[in-house]
Design an enzyme around this catalytic site. Structure first.
Site, PDB file in Angstrom:
ATOM      1  N   ARG A  85       0.805  -1.219   0.000  1.00 20.94           N
ATOM      2  CA  ARG A  85       0.000   0.000   0.000  1.00 20.94           C
ATOM      3  C   ARG A  85       0.836   1.266   0.000  1.00 20.94           C
ATOM      4  O   ARG A  85       0.333   2.328  -0.352  1.00 20.94           O
ATOM      5  CB  ARG A  85      -0.937  -0.004   1.220  1.00 20.94           C
ATOM      6  N   ASP A 113      -3.976  -2.246  -2.471  1.00 22.85           N
ATOM      7  CA  ASP A 113      -4.555  -2.661  -1.194  1.00 22.85           C
ATOM      8  C   ASP A 113      -5.223  -4.009  -1.430  1.00 22.85           C
ATOM      9  O   ASP A 113      -6.256  -4.095  -2.095  1.00 22.85           O
ATOM     10  CB  ASP A 113      -5.575  -1.621  -0.724  1.00 22.85           C
ATOM     11  N   VAL A 114      -4.641  -5.073  -0.901  1.00 21.46           N
ATOM     12  CA  VAL A 114      -5.133  -6.416  -1.226  1.00 21.46           C
ATOM     13  C   VAL A 114      -6.502  -6.703  -0.630  1.00 21.46           C
ATOM     14  O   VAL A 114      -7.137  -7.700  -0.986  1.00 21.46           O
ATOM     15  CB  VAL A 114      -4.124  -7.500  -0.783  1.00 21.46           C
ATOM     16  N   TYR A 159      -4.771 -11.347  14.983  1.00 21.45           N
ATOM     17  CA  TYR A 159      -3.776 -11.962  14.093  1.00 21.45           C
ATOM     18  C   TYR A 159      -4.045 -13.459  13.952  1.00 21.45           C
ATOM     19  O   TYR A 159      -4.091 -14.005  12.839  1.00 21.45           O
ATOM     20  CB  TYR A 159      -2.391 -11.711  14.691  1.00 21.45           C
ATOM     21  N   LYS A 207      -5.213 -15.697  10.645  1.00 20.61           N
ATOM     22  CA  LYS A 207      -4.327 -16.755  10.164  1.00 20.61           C
ATOM     23  C   LYS A 207      -5.041 -18.109  10.142  1.00 20.61           C
ATOM     24  O   LYS A 207      -4.848 -18.914   9.217  1.00 20.61           O
ATOM     25  CB  LYS A 207      -3.072 -16.837  11.040  1.00 20.61           C
ATOM     26  N   THR A 259      12.349 -10.268  11.533  1.00 20.78           N
ATOM     27  CA  THR A 259      12.008  -9.495  10.340  1.00 20.78           C
ATOM     28  C   THR A 259      11.859  -8.012  10.647  1.00 20.78           C
ATOM     29  O   THR A 259      11.586  -7.225   9.754  1.00 20.78           O
ATOM     30  CB  THR A 259      10.679  -9.998   9.744  1.00 20.78           C
TER      31      THR A 259
END
Length: 351
Positions: free
Chosen positions: A80, A105-106, A197, A201, A232
């Protein structure tokens, strides 16, 4: 006295055990050689093919882009943030790789359809899709809102769904393709303080596992990736609620410590290998294998253990004193590996 036969009385069992271990090691080595040969053949076949990585501008997504580009694929990263994408392309260019970028924007199905159509018109059919885009929301459930859950579902689940649906018709027509989603150990075992989250998932895992079953025999491979904690720099971009300082402290530390959090580039190499080999799933590092097996055998015990973990995390009115060190030198020391990863992998807020 009886005469000695001169033969050794030592049991042959240790020698047999050593022989069995040697044979097992040889079998593993031979299997590895065959896999490497197959991976080389697949990589050669896909040289110049298009790979689309959603969420490829930073973190694990960026590391996966670099790994795919290193294997000769033409990589498109979507995200994005246009500036973030520009920095990602510059970073890969400095390493000798080209990265095509698209702002998208998925969570918007129309935008995703337009993205895939544009990529395939300009570069060619998408042969590899990797959905990494997601949101990490950290906090006790009492401090979360409906919007927190909806935002996680919109990007993590619906985003991966829209992308898969957009590339699937072409892959089925061609009789080949690779679809992968970066799920999480949190998509198998729901951890406390990460419920939005985990819920997203779990939904993504269910969809992609069912999709793989439906695509059996079509030539389209679906891989679900179950990573544990990885360095990450995700804490730099995560969202925190409730006692934000204490929540940040535990999450940033857990996502930074070597031995607990896996190196992102090493993880990306293993993930891309599994995707190209068409494996149904990949779990990394080792403790994710152990955790899922323990959970499968003793789910109630696993939940009780997570309840003990929860008791060490911040409460609705503030966390344990040992978590309140965000402004101390301890946090900087403990999270130094994660901060380095954040800078290397283009995470916003890393500075």
């Amino acid at each position: 006295m009886p005469e000695s036969s001169g033969r050794s009385t030592r049991s042959p069992r240790p020698l047999a055990a050593l022989g069995a271990l040697g044979a097992a090691a040889a079998a593993v080595g031979a299997a590895r050689v065959l896999q490497d040969a197959r991976l080389h053949a697949v990589s050669t076949e896909l040289t110049g093919a298009v790979a689309l990585v959603a969420g490829g501008s930073r973190g694990l997504g960026l590391a996966i882009c670099e790994e795919l580009a290193g294997r000769g694929l033409r990589v498109v990263a979507c995200a994005r943030d246009a500036e973030e994408l520009t920095r990602a392309a510059d970073q890969l260019r400095a390493h000798g790789h080209e990265l095509h970028t698209r702002v998208c924007d998925v969570s918007d199905p129309t935008g995703v359809a337009e993205l895939v159509a544009d990529v395939e018109r300009r570069l060619g059919p998408v042969e590899v899709l990797v959905s990494v885009a997601g949101i990490i929301t950290v906090g006790l459930v009492e401090s979360l809102t409906l919007q927190d859950f909806e935002a996680n579902m919109a990007v993590t689940f619906w985003g991966g769904f829209h992308l898969s649906q957009a590339v699937l018709p072409g892959m089925r027509e061609r009789g080949r393709g690779h679809i992968a989603t970066i799920a999480s150990i949190g998509g198998r075992i729901a951890p406390p303080h990460l419920l939005p989250y985990a819920a997203a998932k779990f939904a993504s895992v269910g969809y992609h596992e069912g999709l793989r079953a439906e695509l059996t025999g079509t030539g389209v491979q679906v891989t679900t990736v179950f990573p544990g904690l990885m360095r990450t720099g995700s804490h730099a971009a995560a969202q925190f609620s409730g006692d934000k300082s204490a929540e940040y402290s535990w999450f940033a530390t857990a996502a930074s410590l070597p031995g607990l959090a896996m190196d992102a580039r090493r993880a990306a190499a293993r993930i891309v290998r599994a995707i190209l080999l068409g494996r149904p799933e990949v779990q990394l590092p080792l403790y994710t294998h152990l955790a899922t097996r323990v959970h499968g055998l003793a789910p109630a015990t696993t939940t009780r253990f997570l309840g003990l973990v929860n008791a060490l995390l911040p409460g609705a009115e503030g966390g344990p004193g040992w978590l309140r060190y965000r402004r101390s030198g301890w946090l900087q020391r403990l999270t130094a590996p994660g901060q380095r990863a954040a800078r290397q992998l283009n995470q916003r807020g890393a500075a």
